[in-house]
Design a protein around this motif. Structure first.
Motif, short mmCIF file in Angstrom:
data_model
loop_
_atom_site.label_atom_id
_atom_site.label_comp_id
_atom_site.label_asym_id
_atom_site.label_seq_id
_atom_site.Cartn_x
_atom_site.Cartn_y
_atom_site.Cartn_z
N ASP A 55 46.92 42.02 38.59
CA ASP A 55 46.17 42.69 37.54
C ASP A 55 45.43 43.88 38.13
O ASP A 55 44.69 43.74 39.12
CB ASP A 55 45.16 41.73 36.90
CG ASP A 55 45.82 40.68 36.04
OD1 ASP A 55 47.05 40.71 35.87
OD2 ASP A 55 45.09 39.79 35.53
N ILE B 48 42.95 46.42 39.33
CA ILE B 48 41.55 46.15 39.66
C ILE B 48 40.62 47.26 39.17
O ILE B 48 39.57 46.99 38.58
CB ILE B 48 41.38 45.94 41.18
CG1 ILE B 48 42.09 44.64 41.60
CG2 ILE B 48 39.90 45.89 41.56
CD1 ILE B 48 42.12 44.42 43.11
N HIS B 49 40.99 48.50 39.41
CA HIS B 49 40.10 49.62 39.13
C HIS B 49 40.46 50.28 37.80
O HIS B 49 41.60 50.70 37.59
CB HIS B 49 40.17 50.64 40.27
CG HIS B 49 39.76 50.07 41.59
ND1 HIS B 49 40.68 49.62 42.52
CD2 HIS B 49 38.54 49.84 42.11
CE1 HIS B 49 40.02 49.16 43.57
NE2 HIS B 49 38.74 49.28 43.35
N SER C 243 38.20 50.54 30.72
CA SER C 243 37.39 49.32 30.69
C SER C 243 37.02 48.90 29.27
O SER C 243 36.62 47.76 29.04
CB SER C 243 36.11 49.51 31.52
OG SER C 243 35.29 50.53 30.95
N ARG D 76 40.69 44.12 30.82
CA ARG D 76 39.85 43.35 31.73
C ARG D 76 40.35 43.59 33.15
O ARG D 76 41.52 43.31 33.45
CB ARG D 76 39.92 41.86 31.41
CG ARG D 76 38.93 41.03 32.25
CD ARG D 76 38.94 39.59 31.83
NE ARG D 76 40.13 38.89 32.34
CZ ARG D 76 40.45 37.64 32.02
NH1 ARG D 76 39.71 36.98 31.15
NH2 ARG D 76 41.52 37.08 32.54
N PRO D 77 39.50 44.10 34.05
CA PRO D 77 39.98 44.39 35.40
C PRO D 77 40.32 43.13 36.18
O PRO D 77 39.71 42.07 35.98
CB PRO D 77 38.79 45.13 36.04
CG PRO D 77 37.60 44.69 35.26
CD PRO D 77 38.09 44.45 33.86
N GLY D 78 41.28 43.25 37.07
CA GLY D 78 41.58 42.15 37.98
C GLY D 78 40.54 42.06 39.08
O GLY D 78 39.71 42.96 39.25
N SER D 79 40.58 40.99 39.84
CA SER D 79 39.59 40.78 40.91
C SER D 79 40.23 40.31 42.21
O SER D 79 39.52 39.99 43.15
CB SER D 79 38.55 39.74 40.46
OG SER D 79 39.18 38.50 40.14
N GLU D 80 41.57 40.29 42.26
CA GLU D 80 42.26 39.79 43.45
C GLU D 80 43.36 40.76 43.90
O GLU D 80 44.21 41.15 43.10
CB GLU D 80 42.91 38.44 43.17
CG GLU D 80 41.93 37.31 42.88
CD GLU D 80 42.64 36.00 42.61
OE1 GLU D 80 41.94 34.97 42.53
OE2 GLU D 80 43.88 36.00 42.48
N ASP E 238 44.07 52.68 41.24
CA ASP E 238 43.77 51.97 42.49
C ASP E 238 43.97 52.88 43.71
O ASP E 238 43.34 52.65 44.75
CB ASP E 238 44.68 50.74 42.66
CG ASP E 238 44.29 49.56 41.79
OD1 ASP E 238 43.11 49.44 41.40
OD2 ASP E 238 45.18 48.73 41.51
#
Length: 282
Positions: free
Chosen positions: A112, A114-115, A130, A134-138, A156
Motif C-alpha cells: 500500500d 505510504i506517502h 490523503s 488511506r496511506p500504508g505503513s509497511e 514515494d
C-alpha cells in the motif's frame, strides 16, 4: 539474468476496458521474453471524481483487476506486478495497493502506497490524495527467483529513506509504478529515478501512466528501467501505451556496491544547532 518489462498505459475510468489493455500489453511483453512484467500506478482506473471512483470500487476479493491479473500470471507462468489499483477496504476507506502475482497466480505480496501526494503546484494544479486514500505503513520485500524486490509507488520516490531501508534490507531491484503529473515529471521524473538507483545500488523499474486521461488529468509517461550505476536501459515516450524491456544482470548490484560502498560506509550522526560565540563577539 532476467528479462523484465514495464508497461506504459493511459488508463481511463472503466476497469473492464483497462483490463483488456493490460492483457494485450502483458501478452506483448511476454512474447518478447519478459518473465517479470510491471504495470503503472492506478492500472484499474484513473478517476479523480470521488463519486465516480466509489461507484467502480470493489474489495480485493471481487476486484476485476486482481482476478484478471491472477489468471493471466498463471496462464503465462510469469511474475505479474499490478503497480497499483484502488481497493475498497473493510472500513469504507480506499487503499492505493500494488499486487505482485506469481506464476501460480497467487499473491506473492501486496504493498500500500505510504506517502500521499498532497501538493499545490504552479498554475493552480493541486492534489490531496490523503482526502481519498488511506496511506500504508509497511515497506515490503519479496524474494523472487532472480533477486530480492523492494516496493514503492509514485510519490514515494521523493522519500529516499524508504529506498535506503529496502536496500539495507537486501533489495536488489526496486519497483516504482507511477502516475506522475506532466508538470512534476518534466522537472523531476528521470533524475529522481536515477538518483534512487545510484545512491542505493539497485535496479529501478518504473512503469508509468502517459497522456491525457478521461478524467482530465495529464500524466508524464517515460516509463524507465535503470541499472545500479544510473544508466537508463530502456525508456518509453511521453504519451500512449508502450512496452519496454531490459535484461537485468543481478550481479551488477554487487559490483556497483563494491565500487561505491556507501551502504556500508554510512554513519550515525546528530544534527545540532550552532550557538553564537558571544565571547568572540565581545
Amino acid at each position: 539474468m532476467v528479462k523484465v518489462a514495464a508497461i506504459q498505459m493511459c488508463s481511463g475510468v472503466d476497469p473492464e476496458r483497462n483490463m483488456r489493455s493490460v492483457e494485450k500489453l502483458v501478452r506483448e511483453a511476454h512474447a518478447a521474453g519478459a518473465t517479470y512484467i510491471q504495470t503503472p500506478e492506478m492500472t484499474g482506473a484513473l478517476q479523480r471524481d470521488r463519486k465516480g471512483l466509489m461507484e467502480i470500487l470493489r474489495p480485493e476479493a471481487t476486484d476485476l483487476i486482481v482476478a484478471g491479473a491472477s489468471a493471466l500470471a498463471k496462464e503465462l507462468g510469469i511474475h505479474l506486478h499490478i503497480g497499483s489499483t484502488a481497493i475498497l477496504l473493510d472500513d469504507g476507506k480506499i487503499a492505493n495497493r500494488g499486487f505482485l502475482f506469481g506464476p501460480d497466480g497467487g499473491v506473492v505480496t501486496r504493498y500500500d502506497k505510504i506517502h500521499m501526494f498532497d501538493v499545490d503546484l504552479d498554475n493552480g494544479e493541486s492534489w490531496r490524495e490523503s482526502a481519498v486514500y488511506r496511506p500504508g505503513s509497511e515497506a515490503r520485500l519479496a524474494d523472487l527467483p532472480f533477486g530480492r524486490f523492494g516496493f514503492a509507488i509514485c510519490y514515494d520516490v521523493r522519500f529516499p529513506q524508504l529506498f535506503r531501508a529496502e536496500a539495507v534490507a537486501g533489495a536488489e531491484i526496486v519497483s516504482l509504478p507511477a502516475a506522475f503529473t506532466r508538470q512534476t515529471g518534466e522537472a523531476h521524473w528521470e533524475i529522481l529515478i536515477r538518483a534512487r538507483a545510484i545512491e542505493n545500488g539497485v535496479f529501478m523499474i518504473a512503469a508509468a501512466q502517459a497522456g491525457v486521461h478521461e478524467d482530465g488529468r495529464e500524466t508524464f509517461g517515460h516509463s524507465m528501467i535503470v541499472d545500479p550505476w544510473g544508466r537508463v536501459l530502456a525508456i518509453a515516450g511521453g504519451s500512449g501505451e508502450a512496452v519496454i524491456t531490459a535484461e537485468l544482470d543481478i550481479a551488477e548490484v554487487a559490483a556497483a556496491r563494491r565500487k561505491i560502498p556507501n551502504l556500508r560506509n554510512a554513519r550515525e550522526f546528530e544534527v545540532k544547532e550552532t550557538a553564537p560565540d558571544r565571547a568572540a563577539v565581545a
